[in-house]
Scaffold this motif. Structure first.
Motif, PDB file in Angstrom:
ATOM      1  N   GLU A  83       0.878  -1.174   0.000  1.00  0.00           N
ATOM      2  CA  GLU A  83       0.000   0.000   0.000  1.00  0.00           C
ATOM      3  C   GLU A  83       0.906   1.211   0.000  1.00  0.00           C
ATOM      4  N   THR A  85       0.565   4.439   1.792  1.00  0.00           N
ATOM      5  CA  THR A  85       0.691   5.425   2.862  1.00  0.00           C
ATOM      6  C   THR A  85       2.020   5.324   3.615  1.00  0.00           C
ATOM      7  N   CYS A  88       4.865   6.726   1.635  1.00  0.00           N
ATOM      8  CA  CYS A  88       4.686   8.162   1.465  1.00  0.00           C
ATOM      9  C   CYS A  88       5.106   8.912   2.731  1.00  0.00           C
ATOM     10  N   GLY A 130      -3.263   7.431  -4.596  1.00  0.00           N
ATOM     11  CA  GLY A 130      -3.331   7.693  -3.165  1.00  0.00           C
ATOM     12  C   GLY A 130      -3.143   9.173  -2.884  1.00  0.00           C
ATOM     13  N   GLU A 132      -2.500  11.964   0.489  1.00  0.00           N
ATOM     14  CA  GLU A 132      -2.236  12.105   1.917  1.00  0.00           C
ATOM     15  C   GLU A 132      -2.088  13.591   2.225  1.00  0.00           C
ATOM     16  N   TYR A 264      -5.119   3.560  11.337  1.00  0.00           N
ATOM     17  CA  TYR A 264      -6.231   4.506  11.298  1.00  0.00           C
ATOM     18  C   TYR A 264      -6.675   4.952  12.690  1.00  0.00           C
ATOM     19  N   GLY A 285     -10.397   5.146   2.888  1.00  0.00           N
ATOM     20  CA  GLY A 285      -9.456   6.063   3.508  1.00  0.00           C
ATOM     21  C   GLY A 285      -9.849   6.434   4.917  1.00  0.00           C
ATOM     22  N   TYR A 288      -5.156   9.199  10.133  1.00  0.00           N
ATOM     23  CA  TYR A 288      -4.148   8.401  10.839  1.00  0.00           C
ATOM     24  C   TYR A 288      -3.215   9.348  11.583  1.00  0.00           C
ATOM     25  N   GLY A 304      -5.936  10.551   4.627  1.00  0.00           N
ATOM     26  CA  GLY A 304      -5.756  10.257   3.219  1.00  0.00           C
ATOM     27  C   GLY A 304      -6.689   9.159   2.755  1.00  0.00           C
TER      28      GLY A 304
END
Length: 419
Positions: A83, A85, A88, A130, A132, A264, A285, A288, A304
């Motif tokens: 994934e 996140t 990133c 994605g 964020e 999350y 989404g 977080y 995000g």
RNA sequence: GCGGUCGUAGCUCAGAGGCCAGAGCCCCGGAUUGUGGCUCCGGUAGUCGCGGGUUCGAAUCCCGCCGACCGCCCCA
């Protein structure tokens, strides 16, 4: 079939007939996200395994059994990103983006990898868009992102959507809730399916959306996470719902909505479509707030979502995808015409027209047939006659008319024939 | 990891124990000399997923393997 190498299971080639739809979706997504101030970030597909273990959670299915991991020749344990996140956030921390505490809005596009059993809408290499945002802790950011996702979905004409919303609260809320839920489930252990019995201690939230009928019944009056939210989380969640209502966005509060990633906090949401099969989530989404700190950055709230490109593509109205045609098919009728035809093709391209120079000879008839199959608007014919006269024959393949024009006026003549 | 369905030309599929395995689409060529789309004619192309077995004979029946799809699980 000796010697034929198969593609890796669950990994699909995206062929020229499909790339137009991909490019269209990607272009629309970029454009829309950028109108919200998001900027593209790119980061590696490969990271240290630990990054994912720490952010997604050791006990999640993704980390436990779905990652492609290996030790490289230097002995480092790496994983293909399952994934976006985590990578990133890591990239943002690595670059020191959070120093000074400024707000950052980032987006990315690309492949993710999970070793799951492929089926409709689920692949081992799949692609996500994605986004964020880092900094603002408020519920208005959550809602702006939902608005942004909705704009994207509407722009692409996705049908049959439902927005599911829930709040997971803060870690301490969840811990308290988790205890209550485990107690509740243990009392009803006998009525649960085998897998759910195993889940009680490890991931009790998962039991809530088990599809087995007896589990559903057993869980009907289970405690609900939103009853355990702390004051701040409760207010946050209510504000999200109020803002959504004021924005005219319909949603269903789904107390059983649980995400498969541990990072999350508070708001989580998911868009599903009834036009897909079993894998019906298109966008998912939430917030977080703890992840940046967890990965060694300064405590920074964040939110995000991720969008599944293959699933979106399956839902898109392909009629709206523009087809870019070919302007000119340049046909040298024999070898003597090749050099002039090559030069003329370049001239057409200088003028911004697309030109398919035909290599490979063949009769005029077969060349025109080819031009037709390629969808060219105009054919430019160059044979002995034209060479002798210093002209080219510009044939309008839509109207079926043609004219001889001096060579240097060919680009203009072609342009005049285009719609 | 579990369950179900299915693997025949590049694509979509027919053939279901017995003449050298078929159709449509696609592709290539032709229907007089430099003119596409429509029509007509002709052509290329398949170790019938792979390996074993049953049978005088297997694309067709049986077993195993591989693969695809759909569902469970999980998620984008």
């Amino acid at each position: 079939m000796a010697g034929k190498i198969r593609p890796v299971r669950g990994m699909n080639d995206i062929l020229p007939d499909q790339t137009r739809a991909w490019q269209y979706l990607e272009d629309r997504a970029r454009r829309i996200l950028e109108t919200y101030g998001y900027r593209e970030i790119r980061f590696p597909h490969l990271e240290h395994l630990e990054l994912f273990a720490r952010s997604i959670g050791e006990d999640t299915d993704i980390v436990e059994k779905e990652m492609y991991t290996f030790a490289d020749s230097g002995g480092e344990v790496l994983a293909l990103r399952p994934e976006g996140t985590a990578g990133c956030v890591r990239a943002a921390i690595s670059a020191g983006l959070f120093r000074g505490g400024g707000a950052h809005r980032l987006y990315y596009l690309g492949p993710m990898f999970r070793h799951e059993r492929p089926q409709k809408g689920r692949y081992r290499q799949f692609h996500q868009v994605g986004v964020e945002a880092f900094g603002p802790p408020g519920p208005d950011l959550d809602v702006e992102q939902i608005l942004m996702a909705q704009r994207l979905l509407q722009d692409l004409g996705v049908p049959g959507l439902t927005l599911h919303l829930n709040s997971l609260g803060q870690p301490e809320d969840r811990r308290a809730y988790r205890g209550e839920l485990i107690a509740y489930l243990e009392e009803r252990r006998g009525r649960l399916c085998d897998t759910c019995r195993d889940r009680i201690q490890r991931s009790p939230l998962r039991v809530l959306d088990c599809k087995v009928a007896s589990c559903q019944e057993a869980v009907a009056s289970a405690p609900v996470i939103t009853d355990y939210l702390g004051e701040a989380s409760r207010a946050h969640f209510e504000r999200v719902q109020a803002l959504l209502q004021e924005a005219g966005i319909r949603f269903v509060h789904d107390p059983k909505l649980v995400r498969g990633l541990d990072y999350y906090t508070d708001t989580v949401y998911e868009w599903t479509s009834d036009h897909l099969g079993a894998q019906d989530t298109v966008v998912a989404g939430g917030r977080y707030d703890g992840l940046v700190a967890e990965l060694g950055g300064p405590a920074t709230p964040a939110a995000g979502f991720a969008l599944g490109i293959e699933r979106l593509l399956a839902l898109m109205d392909s009629a709206q995808i523009p087809t870019e045609g070919l302007d000119a098919f340049v046909a040298p009728l024999d070898e003597r015409a090749q050099s002039v035809a090559l030069e003329l093709s370049e001239t057409l391209r200088d003028e911004g027209l697309s030109a398919w120079y035909h290599s490979g000879g063949g009769s005029l008839k077969s060349q025109l047939k080819k031009a037709d199959r390629l969808g060219a608007a105009v054919a430019v014919l160059l044979g002995d006659q034209e060479l002798a006269e210093g002209t080219v024959t510009v044939r309008d393949l839509v109207q079926g008319e043609q004219e001889a024009v001096p060579r240097d006026r060919a680009p203009q003549a072609v342009a005049d024939r285009l719609g």
